[in-house]
Design a protein around this motif. Structure first.
Motif, PDB file in Angstrom:
ATOM      1  N   GLU A  10      58.074  27.376  97.885  1.00 55.84           N
ATOM      2  CA  GLU A  10      57.679  28.219  99.007  1.00 55.84           C
ATOM      3  C   GLU A  10      56.173  28.186  99.290  1.00 55.84           C
ATOM      4  O   GLU A  10      55.351  27.972  98.404  1.00 55.84           O
ATOM      5  CB  GLU A  10      58.113  29.672  98.772  1.00 55.84           C
ATOM      6  CG  GLU A  10      57.222  30.475  97.833  1.00 55.84           C
ATOM      7  CD  GLU A  10      57.539  30.249  96.371  1.00 55.84           C
ATOM      8  OE1 GLU A  10      56.855  30.851  95.528  1.00 55.84           O
ATOM      9  OE2 GLU A  10      58.452  29.473  96.060  1.00 55.84           O
ATOM     10  N   THR A  57      58.379  21.516 101.518  1.00 59.67           N
ATOM     11  CA  THR A  57      58.748  22.893 101.832  1.00 59.67           C
ATOM     12  C   THR A  57      59.230  22.944 103.271  1.00 59.67           C
ATOM     13  O   THR A  57      59.239  21.918 103.973  1.00 59.67           O
ATOM     14  CB  THR A  57      57.556  23.848 101.615  1.00 59.67           C
ATOM     15  OG1 THR A  57      57.994  25.207 101.680  1.00 59.67           O
ATOM     16  CG2 THR A  57      56.460  23.628 102.649  1.00 59.67           C
ATOM     17  N   ASP A 113      61.063  29.289 104.585  1.00 63.81           N
ATOM     18  CA  ASP A 113      60.946  28.471 103.380  1.00 63.81           C
ATOM     19  C   ASP A 113      62.244  28.388 102.583  1.00 63.81           C
ATOM     20  O   ASP A 113      62.487  27.399 101.892  1.00 63.81           O
ATOM     21  CB  ASP A 113      59.797  28.949 102.489  1.00 63.81           C
ATOM     22  CG  ASP A 113      59.821  30.433 102.183  1.00 63.81           C
ATOM     23  OD1 ASP A 113      60.836  31.085 102.460  1.00 63.81           O
ATOM     24  OD2 ASP A 113      58.806  30.940 101.669  1.00 63.81           O
ATOM     25  N   SER A 135      61.188  29.956  95.164  1.00 63.00           N
ATOM     26  CA  SER A 135      62.072  28.959  95.751  1.00 63.00           C
ATOM     27  C   SER A 135      63.279  28.656  94.879  1.00 63.00           C
ATOM     28  O   SER A 135      64.275  28.109  95.363  1.00 63.00           O
ATOM     29  CB  SER A 135      61.298  27.670  96.033  1.00 63.00           C
ATOM     30  OG  SER A 135      60.748  27.144  94.833  1.00 63.00           O
TER      31      SER A 135
END
Length: 324
Positions: A10, A57, A113, A135
Motif C-alpha cells: 500500500e 501498487t 490500494d 496490504s
C-alpha cells in the motif's frame, strides 16, 4: 550492487498532528497530510539509498494518488508497475503519545490500494520482492500479494516480508496468520517488530524454524536483533542522530536499509542470506539502526539519503554486537 527490488504493497496518506492551535486539547491539533504506507516508505528509502527499485501498487487517480506517484519518481523509484483507479486513497489518522510513538486509525473501505491486480511478469532484472504491512491484511489485494511472493520465491528470487497486524483491521485473524505463515516459509528475510510478533503469535525463532532464511526483530529503543542460520543471534543497540521527533516510518527505514545492505554486498539471494556470519549481521543491523535513527529524528516518514548514512553514526559510541 546487483538486481532490482520490487516493493509491493500500500501507499497512503498519513494525517499527522501539527503544532498548531488546539484550543487546549492536544487531541484537537490540526492534521497535515503526509505521504506514507509501509511499502511506499520502504520503496522511498531504497530509492534514497540508490538501490534500483520498482513500486508495485494501485493508486487513486485523485490528487493524493498523483502526489504519491510524483514522490516515488522524485526518489528515483520506477513506477511502471503502479496501477491507477478512480477509488479513493487510503487515509491513516496518526496520534502521537508523549514519547513520540505513533498510533494509527485507518480509513480503508473501497480504497484503491487494496484492489491491486496481479502484475504478471516482473522486470527481468528483479532480484528481490518485498511485501508487507496493511496490504497483506486487506482483501482482495492481500491474497494477490501473497501469491506473488510465493510464485517469485519459487522462481529463485529473494522474498522479504514485513508483517503488520494492526488492531481493528483484521476481520479474519486465522486467514491472515495462515497467509503470513505461507510467505514466511519461503522468505529469505522477515523483518518484524516485537508488537508484530505478539499479534502474529510467532516468535522470531518460530519463523526461522518454519523456513525463513533470517528474521530481524525491531525492539524500539532497545535496538535490533537478528535470528539467523549462519550467524546465530546477533543484536545491536539503537542509534541516535538527534532528539526523537516521532517514530513514523522507523520500521520501514530498517526494512529498506537491510535490503540496501544486502544489495551492496551482492547478497540479494536467499542462499546468501542464510550463510551470512555474525560479523556481517552486526554490520547490516548497525546500518539499519542508523537509518532508523535518522528517520525518527525528523517529522514523518523521511528516511535517510545515502550521503547521510555514509557519514556514519553521530553518536558518542559506535554500535556493538552481542552474539550467542
Amino acid at each position: 550492487m546487483t538486481g532490482r527490488i520490487v516493493v509491493g504493497g500500500e501507499a497512503l496518506v498519513d494525517l499527522v498532528p501539527t503544532g498548531g492551535d488546539h484550543a487546549g486539547d492536544p487531541a484537537l491539533r490540526p492534521l497535515a497530510p503526509r505521504l506514507g504506507g509501509g511499502p511506499f516508505n520502504t520503496a522511498v528509502g531504497l530509492g534514497r539509498l540508490g538501490v534500483p527499485t520498482t513500486m508495485l501498487t494501485r493508486l487513486s487517480t485523485d490528487p493524493f494518488g498523483d502526489a504519491l506517484v510524483a514522490r516515488l519518481q522524485a526518489q528515483g523509484v520506477d513506477t511502471a508497475h503502479v496501477q491507477r483507479g478512480p477509488e479513493p486513497t487510503t487515509l491513516a489518522v496518526v496520534t502521537l503519545d508523549a514519547d513520540g510513538a505513533a498510533r494509527y486509525t485507518f480509513h480503508v473501505e473501497g480504497t484503491a490500494d487494496r484492489l491491486v491486480a496481479d502484475p504478471g511478469e516482473l522486470p527481468e532484472d528483479t532480484a528481490a520482492v518485498a511485501v508487507g504491512t496493511l496490504s497483506l491484511v486487506l482483501e482482495p489485494g492481500a491474497s494477490r500479494y501473497a501469491a506473488l511472493a510465493v510464485r517469485e520465491a519459487a522462481r529463485g528470487r529473494l522474498v522479504s516480508l514485513d508483517p503488520n497486524l494492526r488492531p481493528g483491521l483484521v476481520d479474519d485473524p486465522d486467514a491472515v496468520v495462515a497467509r503470513l505463515d505461507g510467505i514466511a516459509a519461503v522468505a529469505g528475510l522477515v523483518k518484524m517488530s516485537d508488537e508484530d510478533a505478539d499479534r502474529w503469535g510467532r516468535s522470531p525463532q518460530d519463523v526461522l524454524d518454519a523456513g525463513a532464511g533470517a528474521v530481524v526483530l525491531t525492539r524500539g529503543a532497545s535496538g535490533l536483533t537478528a535470528h539467523t542460520r549462519g550467524g546465530g543471534v546477533v543484536s545491536v543497540p539503537s542509534d541516535e542522530v538527534g532528539p526523537l521527533v516521532d517514530t513514523i516510518g522507523a520500521g520501514d527505514s530498517v526494512h529498506a536499509a537491510l535490503l540496501a545492505w544486502l544489495a551492496d554486498h551482492d547478497a540479494l539471494d536467499r542462499a546468501a542470506v542464510t550463510t551470512l556470519d555474525a560479523d556481517a549481521w552486526a554490520d547490516a543491523l548497525g546500518f539499519a539502526a542508523r537509518a532508523a535513527a535518522w528517520t525518527v529524528s525528523r517529522a514523518g516518514a523521511e528516511p535517510p539519503w545515502r550521503a547521510e548514512l555514509d557519514r556514519g553514526p553521530r553518536t558518542t559510541a559506535r554500535n556493538t554486537a552481542d552474539t550467542q
